[in-house]
Design a protein around this motif. Structure first.
Motif, PDB file in Angstrom:
ATOM      1  N   ILE A   1       0.289  -6.876  -6.078  1.00 57.59           N
ATOM      2  CA  ILE A   1      -0.705  -5.810  -5.964  1.00 57.59           C
ATOM      3  C   ILE A   1      -0.066  -4.580  -5.321  1.00 57.59           C
ATOM      4  O   ILE A   1       0.569  -4.681  -4.267  1.00 57.59           O
ATOM      5  N   VAL A   2      -0.225  -3.446  -5.976  1.00 50.02           N
ATOM      6  CA  VAL A   2       0.211  -2.162  -5.404  1.00 50.02           C
ATOM      7  C   VAL A   2      -0.995  -1.243  -5.430  1.00 50.02           C
ATOM      8  O   VAL A   2      -1.637  -1.081  -6.479  1.00 50.02           O
ATOM      9  N   LEU A   3      -1.353  -0.679  -4.289  1.00 50.47           N
ATOM     10  CA  LEU A   3      -2.517   0.206  -4.248  1.00 50.47           C
ATOM     11  C   LEU A   3      -2.200   1.462  -3.440  1.00 50.47           C
ATOM     12  O   LEU A   3      -1.278   1.467  -2.619  1.00 50.47           O
ATOM     13  N   THR A   4      -2.939   2.512  -3.715  1.00 54.21           N
ATOM     14  CA  THR A   4      -2.793   3.721  -2.904  1.00 54.21           C
ATOM     15  C   THR A   4      -3.950   3.769  -1.906  1.00 54.21           C
ATOM     16  O   THR A   4      -5.047   3.275  -2.196  1.00 54.21           O
ATOM     17  N   THR A   5      -3.691   4.318  -0.755  1.00 56.74           N
ATOM     18  CA  THR A   5      -4.768   4.500   0.227  1.00 56.74           C
ATOM     19  C   THR A   5      -4.399   5.593   1.230  1.00 56.74           C
ATOM     20  O   THR A   5      -3.229   5.838   1.492  1.00 56.74           O
ATOM     21  N   HIS A   6      -5.416   6.291   1.714  1.00 57.98           N
ATOM     22  CA  HIS A   6      -5.162   7.183   2.853  1.00 57.98           C
ATOM     23  C   HIS A   6      -5.934   6.677   4.065  1.00 57.98           C
ATOM     24  O   HIS A   6      -5.992   7.323   5.101  1.00 57.98           O
ATOM     25  N   ASP A   7      -6.535   5.467   3.892  1.00 64.45           N
ATOM     26  CA  ASP A   7      -7.323   4.850   4.954  1.00 64.45           C
ATOM     27  C   ASP A   7      -6.392   3.989   5.819  1.00 64.45           C
ATOM     28  O   ASP A   7      -6.065   2.856   5.467  1.00 64.45           O
TER      29      ASP A   7
ATOM     30  N   GLY B   1      -8.706   1.099   8.047  1.00 62.88           N
ATOM     31  CA  GLY B   1      -9.529   0.189   7.241  1.00 62.88           C
ATOM     32  C   GLY B   1      -8.737  -0.570   6.209  1.00 62.88           C
ATOM     33  O   GLY B   1      -9.131  -1.673   5.804  1.00 62.88           O
ATOM     34  N   MET B   2      -7.613  -0.033   5.761  1.00 64.46           N
ATOM     35  CA  MET B   2      -6.869  -0.672   4.664  1.00 64.46           C
ATOM     36  C   MET B   2      -5.397  -0.882   5.018  1.00 64.46           C
ATOM     37  O   MET B   2      -4.919  -2.013   5.090  1.00 64.46           O
ATOM     38  N   ALA B   3      -4.678   0.237   5.243  1.00 65.24           N
ATOM     39  CA  ALA B   3      -3.213   0.151   5.372  1.00 65.24           C
ATOM     40  C   ALA B   3      -2.767  -0.827   6.459  1.00 65.24           C
ATOM     41  O   ALA B   3      -1.846  -1.621   6.243  1.00 65.24           O
TER      42      ALA B   3
ATOM     43  N   GLY C   1       0.835  -1.198   0.000  1.00 59.72           N
ATOM     44  CA  GLY C   1       0.000   0.000   0.000  1.00 59.72           C
ATOM     45  C   GLY C   1       0.869   1.247   0.000  1.00 59.72           C
ATOM     46  O   GLY C   1       1.810   1.349   0.794  1.00 59.72           O
ATOM     47  N   ILE C   2       0.590   2.169  -0.903  1.00 55.87           N
ATOM     48  CA  ILE C   2       1.261   3.481  -0.876  1.00 55.87           C
ATOM     49  C   ILE C   2       0.366   4.390  -0.042  1.00 55.87           C
ATOM     50  O   ILE C   2      -0.787   4.648  -0.407  1.00 55.87           O
TER      51      ILE C   2
ATOM     52  N   CYS D   1       5.784   1.087   9.919  1.00 55.53           N
ATOM     53  CA  CYS D   1       5.385   2.356   9.284  1.00 55.53           C
ATOM     54  C   CYS D   1       4.334   3.124  10.077  1.00 55.53           C
ATOM     55  O   CYS D   1       4.332   4.364  10.052  1.00 55.53           O
ATOM     56  N   ILE D   2       3.419   2.401  10.706  1.00 54.06           N
ATOM     57  CA  ILE D   2       2.337   3.113  11.403  1.00 54.06           C
ATOM     58  C   ILE D   2       2.810   3.436  12.815  1.00 54.06           C
ATOM     59  O   ILE D   2       2.523   2.732  13.784  1.00 54.06           O
TER      60      ILE D   2
END
Lengths: 278, 254
Positions: free
Chosen positions: B183-189, B192-194, B34-35, B216-217
């Motif tokens: 899979i590479v995806l962008t998210t600001h969530d 719920g996602m990252a 996830g980006i 990272c978090i």
């Protein structure tokens, strides 16, 4: 009944009727891509832009089709290029490029006078100047448009729906858009004789907008819009003769009345999304 | 392991200052990354560079020879009134070069197969607008998958989805990744996602942190990326991000 058949005795009317019907079909067909791309204003712009080429070719004694055609294609490609870079919106690009060209045309004609086809006919359309060569040229352009849509149907659909993803999927978006712009310019050019600069945009926009109210299928949209365009051209040209009103005006008015009726019918009827298949 | 895509010291700009800079990153086969970043952090620009639709102003990008990329755009960019059915959208992926306008028998079978694989086989003839958010998202994944890509790139795939649909989407992507798809995806969530992805790349113009969600978090990373203080709690081993409240934020109006 005779009164309806009377004009068919005149060859100028028959030629004008063929051109108006084919022009209507052509604009209805190409108009689908223009309306779905949110570029409804481009027909208006290109027709005005071609007026610049019309003036320039008239002054230097160049062939009208060649001069105005090259001018129109150059304007359309410039619009597509500026729009693609996204520094300026499509509507603004159309406004600047084509109105600049129209203003240049008016200035040239004011300074040097008109030595080519009639000025009024170019603005509002006339069937008096239609020659058999015009009939063959417009049929040729319709053939070109049909061939383009047949061979590049999928690429045209993809780039109209989602140009950015089409590019990532290996579709040559620049080539497809350029091809569409060239066919649009040629369609506008060969339609000017009967429709006129000021009204040609309506023949590109009205048929697909009505067709969109009637179907949710892309290929049916193409067929209905083409059929509607041809019908408006045929009826409008007949009305033009009987009412003694410029042909472009009656063709557009027929389309506008049909749009009003279909829109009113769709507004009072509960909406249902038709089931369609590929 | 040879990376599918390798970025080395990449910078990209729209004419002004660099939107992204100093980006070095290897995207390996089978990754699920996830980006992460807020709006304006350069997520979409980075995706454009990965997809090849934007040329970097600096640095080099190497793609595996013949690499097939599937791309799922943001759902907000779709014209839902466009007159196309689910099948027609999926068939768009077969648009390169000169082709007959109609789908061949083989192509119809392939469309049916990919729609069935994503659990939306019965929706083939439906208009896009009549589908739910999750179904619409699956249609665009189907369009990407029919090209049989080695890597699936998605822009904000869970944006606008409700919680249950977001869970379904996450499980679907996990199963595709288990089948070998990168899979590479962008998210600001973040929650719920990252937090549920195995690997994150946090960006704010440049890469601020890269690694597992635990790496990272963290408050200091989130502050640099999002420009706001956040607290990180743990729930069942998964990081949970909450806004850091000041004392006077606890006071409720009378």
């Amino acid at each position: 009944m005779n009164i309806l058949l009377d004009p068919f005795a005149y060859q100028f009317f028959v030629k004008g009727l063929i051109v108006a019907t084919v022009a209507g079909a052509l604009c209805g067909l190409i108009g689908v891509f223009i309306v779905l791309r949110g570029m409804s204003y481009i027909g208006h712009g290109i027709s005005h832009s071609i007026f610049g080429g019309f003036a320039a070719s008239s002054i230097i004694g160049f062939n009208f089709y060649l001069g105005a055609g090259v001018w129109g294609i150059a304007s359309a490609l410039a619009i597509a290029s500026v729009t693609r870079k996204k520094l300026v919106g499509a509507d603004a690009a159309i406004g600047v490029i084509t109105m600049g060209s129209f203003a240049l045309g008016v200035a040239l004609l004011t300074f040097f006078g008109n030595k080519g086809p009639a000025f009024d006919a170019a603005l509002f359309g006339s069937i008096l100047g239609v020659r058999w060569s015009d009939v063959y040229i417009i049929i040729g352009v319709l053939g070109l448009a049909l061939a383009m849509i047949f061979f590049f149907y999928r690429s045209l659909l993809f780039t109209t729906f989602d140009p950015e993803v089409a590019a990532t999927a290996g579709v040559n978006v620049v080539r497809i858009e350029s091809m569409l712009m060239i066919v649009l310019s040629l369609s506008t050019l060969v339609t000017l004789n009967v429709i006129g600069v000021t009204l040609v945009a309506a023949t590109l926009v009205i048929p697909p907008v009505i067709a969109r109210l009637l179907t949710a299928s892309f290929h049916k949209l193409l067929a209905i819009s083409t059929g509607l365009g041809a019908t408006f051209g045929f009826i409008g040209m007949n009305l033009s003769y009987h009412l003694d009103v410029p042909s472009g005006t009656t063709i557009v008015l027929v389309g506008a009345i049909v749009f009003t009726l279909v829109y009113a019918f769709k507004s009072v009827r509960p909406h249902r999304m038709p089931k369609v298949t590929i | 392991m040879t990376p599918l895509i390798s970025l080395s010291d990449i910078a990209a700009t729209y004419g002004g200052p660099d939107v992204i800079r100093e980006i070095s990153w290897d995207i390996n086969p089978g990754c699920f990354t996830g980006i992460v970043g807020p709006s304006g952090s350069g997520k979409t620009t980075l995706l454009s560079v990965l997809l090849g639709t934007m040329k970097p102003s600096k640095g080099s990008i190497t793609r595996q020879k013949g690499l097939a990329i599937g791309f799922v755009p943001q759902m907000e960019s779709i014209d839902w009134n466009f007159p196309v059915t689910v099948s027609q959208v999926v068939m768009m992926a077969r648009s390169q070069g000169l082709r007959a306008p109609w789908a061949s028998k083989q192509e119809k079978l392939e469309v049916a197969k990919v729609l069935g694989r994503l659990g939306i086989g019965e929706l083939a003839d439906r208009h896009l607008r009549t589908l739910s958010g999750g179904q619409q998202q699956r249609v665009f994944i189907a369009r990407a998958l029919i090209r049989q890509p080695e890597i699936l790139i998605m822009d904000e795939p869970t944006s606008g989805l409700d919680v249950a649909t977001r869970h379904d989407m996450l499980h679907l992507l996990e199963s595709l990744q288990r089948e070998g798809l990168a899979i590479v995806l962008t998210t600001h969530d973040l929650n719920g996602m990252a937090a549920h992805l195995p690997e994150l790349v946090c960006i704010q113009g440049r890469i601020v942190a890269k690694g597992s969600p635990e790496e990272c978090i963290r408050p200091e990373v989130l502050e640099e990326v999002f420009g706001a203080r956040m607290e990180v709690l743990k729930h069942l081993g998964v990081p949970v991000v909450v806004d850091e409240l000041k004392d006077d934020d606890h006071e409720h109006p009378a």
